[in-house]
Design a protein around this motif. Structure first.
Motif, PDB file in Angstrom:
ATOM      1  N   VAL A  93       0.833  -1.210   0.000  1.00  0.00           N
ATOM      2  CA  VAL A  93       0.000   0.000   0.000  1.00  0.00           C
ATOM      3  C   VAL A  93       0.862   1.252   0.000  1.00  0.00           C
ATOM      4  CG1 VAL A  93      -1.728   1.314   1.291  1.00  0.00           C
ATOM      5  CG2 VAL A  93      -1.912  -1.173   1.157  1.00  0.00           C
ATOM      6  N   ILE A  94       1.893   1.283   0.852  1.00  0.00           N
ATOM      7  CA  ILE A  94       2.770   2.455   0.923  1.00  0.00           C
ATOM      8  C   ILE A  94       3.532   2.636  -0.381  1.00  0.00           C
ATOM      9  CG2 ILE A  94       4.682   3.528   2.159  1.00  0.00           C
ATOM     10  CD1 ILE A  94       1.987   3.409   3.643  1.00  0.00           C
ATOM     11  N   PHE A  95       3.888   1.536  -1.045  1.00  0.00           N
ATOM     12  CA  PHE A  95       4.515   1.651  -2.361  1.00  0.00           C
ATOM     13  C   PHE A  95       3.595   2.381  -3.335  1.00  0.00           C
ATOM     14  CE2 PHE A  95       4.192  -0.379  -6.589  1.00  0.00           C
ATOM     15  CZ  PHE A  95       5.312   0.184  -7.183  1.00  0.00           C
ATOM     16  N   CYS A  96       2.325   2.028  -3.329  1.00  0.00           N
ATOM     17  CA  CYS A  96       1.371   2.672  -4.243  1.00  0.00           C
ATOM     18  C   CYS A  96       1.171   4.145  -3.896  1.00  0.00           C
ATOM     19  CB  CYS A  96       0.032   1.928  -4.202  1.00  0.00           C
ATOM     20  SG  CYS A  96       0.115   0.243  -4.847  1.00  0.00           S
ATOM     21  N   VAL A  97       1.209   4.482  -2.608  1.00  0.00           N
ATOM     22  CA  VAL A  97       1.033   5.874  -2.197  1.00  0.00           C
ATOM     23  C   VAL A  97       2.198   6.732  -2.684  1.00  0.00           C
ATOM     24  CG1 VAL A  97       0.886   7.432  -0.215  1.00  0.00           C
ATOM     25  CG2 VAL A  97      -0.368   5.278  -0.190  1.00  0.00           C
ATOM     26  N   LEU A  98       3.415   6.216  -2.555  1.00  0.00           N
ATOM     27  CA  LEU A  98       4.608   7.001  -2.860  1.00  0.00           C
ATOM     28  C   LEU A  98       5.097   6.830  -4.294  1.00  0.00           C
ATOM     29  CD1 LEU A  98       6.648   6.393   0.421  1.00  0.00           C
ATOM     30  CD2 LEU A  98       5.119   8.287  -0.116  1.00  0.00           C
ATOM     31  N   ASN A  99       4.492   5.917  -5.036  1.00  0.00           N
ATOM     32  CA  ASN A  99       4.949   5.655  -6.396  1.00  0.00           C
ATOM     33  C   ASN A  99       4.579   6.819  -7.315  1.00  0.00           C
ATOM     34  OD1 ASN A  99       6.004   4.368  -8.629  1.00  0.00           O
ATOM     35  ND2 ASN A  99       4.200   3.102  -8.981  1.00  0.00           N
ATOM     36  N   THR A 100       5.575   7.382  -7.956  1.00  0.00           N
ATOM     37  CA  THR A 100       5.349   8.516  -8.863  1.00  0.00           C
ATOM     38  C   THR A 100       5.686   8.174 -10.311  1.00  0.00           C
ATOM     39  OG1 THR A 100       7.593   9.342  -8.442  1.00  0.00           O
ATOM     40  CG2 THR A 100       5.832  10.189  -7.040  1.00  0.00           C
ATOM     41  N   THR A 101       6.180   6.960 -10.556  1.00  0.00           N
ATOM     42  CA  THR A 101       6.580   6.554 -11.905  1.00  0.00           C
ATOM     43  C   THR A 101       5.644   5.463 -12.396  1.00  0.00           C
ATOM     44  OG1 THR A 101       8.876   7.034 -11.344  1.00  0.00           O
ATOM     45  CG2 THR A 101       8.476   5.739 -13.328  1.00  0.00           C
ATOM     46  N   VAL A 131      -1.275  -4.702  -7.372  1.00  0.00           N
ATOM     47  CA  VAL A 131      -1.858  -4.796  -8.709  1.00  0.00           C
ATOM     48  C   VAL A 131      -3.224  -4.123  -8.755  1.00  0.00           C
ATOM     49  CG1 VAL A 131      -2.865  -6.424 -10.363  1.00  0.00           C
ATOM     50  CG2 VAL A 131      -0.576  -6.828  -9.450  1.00  0.00           C
ATOM     51  N   LEU A 132      -4.068  -4.398  -7.761  1.00  0.00           N
ATOM     52  CA  LEU A 132      -5.418  -3.834  -7.761  1.00  0.00           C
ATOM     53  C   LEU A 132      -5.395  -2.316  -7.623  1.00  0.00           C
ATOM     54  CD1 LEU A 132      -7.298  -6.467  -5.553  1.00  0.00           C
ATOM     55  CD2 LEU A 132      -7.490  -6.138  -8.024  1.00  0.00           C
ATOM     56  N   ILE A 133      -4.557  -1.796  -6.725  1.00  0.00           N
ATOM     57  CA  ILE A 133      -4.494  -0.341  -6.539  1.00  0.00           C
ATOM     58  C   ILE A 133      -3.929   0.336  -7.784  1.00  0.00           C
ATOM     59  CG2 ILE A 133      -3.415   1.517  -5.222  1.00  0.00           C
ATOM     60  CD1 ILE A 133      -3.558  -0.211  -2.759  1.00  0.00           C
ATOM     61  N   THR A 134      -2.860  -0.237  -8.350  1.00  0.00           N
ATOM     62  CA  THR A 134      -2.267   0.351  -9.550  1.00  0.00           C
ATOM     63  C   THR A 134      -3.261   0.348 -10.707  1.00  0.00           C
ATOM     64  OG1 THR A 134      -0.066  -0.385  -8.850  1.00  0.00           O
ATOM     65  CG2 THR A 134      -0.343   0.208 -11.174  1.00  0.00           C
ATOM     66  N   ALA A 135      -3.970  -0.758 -10.888  1.00  0.00           N
ATOM     67  CA  ALA A 135      -4.966  -0.823 -11.960  1.00  0.00           C
ATOM     68  C   ALA A 135      -6.097   0.173 -11.720  1.00  0.00           C
ATOM     69  CB  ALA A 135      -5.527  -2.242 -12.053  1.00  0.00           C
ATOM     70  N   ALA A 136      -6.526   0.320 -10.469  1.00  0.00           N
ATOM     71  CA  ALA A 136      -7.600   1.265 -10.152  1.00  0.00           C
ATOM     72  C   ALA A 136      -7.170   2.706 -10.418  1.00  0.00           C
ATOM     73  CB  ALA A 136      -8.021   1.101  -8.691  1.00  0.00           C
ATOM     74  N   VAL A 137      -5.900   3.010 -10.149  1.00  0.00           N
ATOM     75  CA  VAL A 137      -5.392   4.360 -10.420  1.00  0.00           C
ATOM     76  C   VAL A 137      -5.441   4.657 -11.912  1.00  0.00           C
ATOM     77  CG1 VAL A 137      -3.328   5.802 -10.369  1.00  0.00           C
ATOM     78  CG2 VAL A 137      -3.973   4.493  -8.349  1.00  0.00           C
ATOM     79  N   TYR A 138      -4.999   3.707 -12.728  1.00  0.00           N
ATOM     80  CA  TYR A 138      -5.045   3.899 -14.182  1.00  0.00           C
ATOM     81  C   TYR A 138      -6.483   4.061 -14.664  1.00  0.00           C
ATOM     82  CZ  TYR A 138      -0.140   3.025 -15.274  1.00  0.00           C
ATOM     83  OH  TYR A 138       1.232   3.128 -15.393  1.00  0.00           O
ATOM     84  N   MET A 139      -7.377   3.235 -14.147  1.00  0.00           N
ATOM     85  CA  MET A 139      -8.766   3.291 -14.592  1.00  0.00           C
ATOM     86  C   MET A 139      -9.448   4.584 -14.170  1.00  0.00           C
ATOM     87  SD  MET A 139      -9.982  -0.611 -13.761  1.00  0.00           S
ATOM     88  CE  MET A 139      -9.176  -2.028 -14.522  1.00  0.00           C
ATOM     89  N   THR A 140      -9.039   5.143 -13.054  1.00  0.00           N
ATOM     90  CA  THR A 140      -9.677   6.357 -12.537  1.00  0.00           C
ATOM     91  C   THR A 140      -9.132   7.617 -13.197  1.00  0.00           C
ATOM     92  OG1 THR A 140      -9.949   5.257 -10.402  1.00  0.00           O
ATOM     93  CG2 THR A 140     -10.238   7.636 -10.446  1.00  0.00           C
ATOM     94  N   LEU A 141      -7.799   7.719 -13.308  1.00  0.00           N
ATOM     95  CA  LEU A 141      -7.188   8.938 -13.834  1.00  0.00           C
ATOM     96  C   LEU A 141      -7.117   8.965 -15.353  1.00  0.00           C
ATOM     97  CD1 LEU A 141      -4.213   9.692 -11.405  1.00  0.00           C
ATOM     98  CD2 LEU A 141      -6.460  10.753 -11.479  1.00  0.00           C
ATOM     99  N   GLY A 142      -6.957   7.803 -15.967  1.00  0.00           N
ATOM    100  CA  GLY A 142      -6.847   7.772 -17.422  1.00  0.00           C
ATOM    101  C   GLY A 142      -5.604   8.508 -17.897  1.00  0.00           C
ATOM    102  N   GLY A 143      -5.763   9.401 -18.865  1.00  0.00           N
ATOM    103  CA  GLY A 143      -4.636  10.130 -19.431  1.00  0.00           C
ATOM    104  C   GLY A 143      -4.006  11.133 -18.494  1.00  0.00           C
ATOM    105  N   TYR A 144      -4.710  11.531 -17.423  1.00  0.00           N
ATOM    106  CA  TYR A 144      -4.162  12.513 -16.481  1.00  0.00           C
ATOM    107  C   TYR A 144      -3.040  11.927 -15.625  1.00  0.00           C
ATOM    108  CZ  TYR A 144      -8.223  15.363 -17.627  1.00  0.00           C
ATOM    109  OH  TYR A 144      -9.157  16.111 -18.300  1.00  0.00           O
ATOM    110  N   ILE A 145      -2.837  10.619 -15.700  1.00  0.00           N
ATOM    111  CA  ILE A 145      -1.836   9.983 -14.842  1.00  0.00           C
ATOM    112  C   ILE A 145      -0.422  10.457 -15.190  1.00  0.00           C
ATOM    113  CG2 ILE A 145      -1.358   7.942 -16.278  1.00  0.00           C
ATOM    114  CD1 ILE A 145      -1.548   6.303 -13.676  1.00  0.00           C
ATOM    115  N   THR A 146      -0.202  10.893 -16.428  1.00  0.00           N
ATOM    116  CA  THR A 146       1.132  11.333 -16.853  1.00  0.00           C
ATOM    117  C   THR A 146       1.521  12.684 -16.260  1.00  0.00           C
ATOM    118  OG1 THR A 146       0.183  12.309 -18.861  1.00  0.00           O
ATOM    119  CG2 THR A 146       0.983  10.036 -19.010  1.00  0.00           C
ATOM    120  N   VAL A 147       0.556  13.474 -15.816  1.00  0.00           N
ATOM    121  CA  VAL A 147       0.852  14.795 -15.256  1.00  0.00           C
ATOM    122  C   VAL A 147       0.653  14.834 -13.742  1.00  0.00           C
ATOM    123  CG1 VAL A 147       0.288  15.985 -17.390  1.00  0.00           C
ATOM    124  CG2 VAL A 147      -1.514  15.587 -15.704  1.00  0.00           C
TER     125      VAL A 147
END
Length: 346
Positions: A20-28, A220-236
């Protein structure tokens, strides 16, 4: 110092928090397929790395630092010092990174040193109570993790269902990328098992592999949920998970990112406290005359985090991100102890 009872479920929850903490602090986050593939490779490396420890723990109920002192003598004490250095540098770097996240995201006008000192003080006190006491927090933390997941899903379920999964491609698996990303913080959690096995005994194997399986699932679930929620905004996005929590609550009556921040802080405190408590246990085995080893370990982690922030020293980050230290401590040292099974007699 003998470690009290630690259950398999407690171990699994504590390792899950590292994910969980990895997902919180992951910026790449390059793309969804690459991110999920790299997480999977990291967990596969950890699974292989834990094999010697799983075999060793089935033969007794002592921690690896205790066995090093008994079987290897003076060399074992040197190894315990290496355990201590690794634990405090990992705790210091996570403390510094999370304080950066807090000061940049929630309290931009506050000095980062204040965040380090306040969170560090809590971690020092928790670490002083011992490894088994930190692991007893797992019941509350599991409940908090479930609440966190439900709140996120209630706000993001429309985005998740409408996500176009045909755009996700799985790249070729890379060992080099697998040794980055989740591996540094996950390997730190696996190294904690070298100490926690003293309270688990024969339960270490199921607790360890159940824990890294839960870490894989959560990451995996948190990372996938982040992509599904933010979409293209994840790059910024500077902190994608924090931004996705805010974005998922856009249809609600209030912003719930403050609740997420509170839960993440408690989970991060548990992770740092566990590392400091394991460092204190290792220090005690290296120097039995030392008192208040938990306070010493926690204070050393806070000082290292402040030094890394003020002086720009990359010492903690270098040890934390290098794959060699956890591989040596978690795989090579238990393997050596298996070879020297009879050990020295006191």
């Amino acid at each position: 110092m003998k470690i009290g009872y630690i259950g398999r479920g407690q171990t699994a929850v504590m390792l899950t928090l590292f994910g969980v903490i990895f997902c919180v602090l992951n910026t790449t986050l390059p793309d969804m397929g690459t991110s999920l593939a790299d997480i999977s490779v990291s967990v596969m490396i950890m699974a292989v790395m834990l094999i010697p420890l799983a075999v060793l723990s089935a033969k007794g109920e002592k921690s690896v630092p205790e066995l090093c002192t008994v079987r290897l003598g003076s060399i074992g004490r040197v190894i315990n010092i290496l355990f201590f250095i690794y634990f405090i540098t990992a705790a210091a770097h996570i403390l510094k990174r999370y304080s950066e996240f807090v000061s940049e995201r929630y309290f931009p006008e506050a000095d980062q040193a204040v965040c380090i000192i306040m969170l560090g003080a809590v971690c020092v006190y928790i670490a002083h109570t011992g490894v088994e006491t930190v692991c007893r927090m797992s019941t509350v933390l599991l409940f908090m993790l479930c609440v966190l997941s439900v709140i996120f899903l209630l706000g993001a379920w429309k985005d998740i269902l409408s996500f176009d999964r045909t755009d996700v491609t799985v790249p070729k698996l890379s060992l080099q990328r697998g040794l980055g990303g989740l591996f540094p913080i996950g390997a730190a959690g696996c190294t904690c098992l070298c100490v926690m096995c003293g309270g688990m005994g024969k339960r270490t194997r199921s607790g360890a592999y159940g824990g890294i399986a839960a870490m894989l699932a959560v990451s995996v679930l948190i990372t996938a949920a982040v992509y599904m929620t933010l979409g293209g905004y994840i790059t910024v996005s500077e902190y994608p998970l924090a931004d996705s929590a805010v974005y998922a609550a856009r249809g609600g009556t209030f912003r719930n990112d403050g609740l997420f921040f509170s839960l993440w802080t408690v989970m991060c405190a548990a992770v740092i406290s566990l590392l400091c408590a394991c460092g204190g246990h290792s220090l005690k085995q290296a120097a039995p005359a030392v008192k208040l080893e938990g306070l010493i370990s926690g204070t050393a982690a806070v000082i290292c985090a402040l030094s890394e922030m003020y002086f720009g020293l990359a010492f903690c980050q270098m040890i934390y991100e290098a794959p060699l230290p956890p591989l040596i401590l978690t795989a090579a040292v238990p393997l050596i102890l298996l070879i020297f099974g009879k050990g020295k007699r006191r």
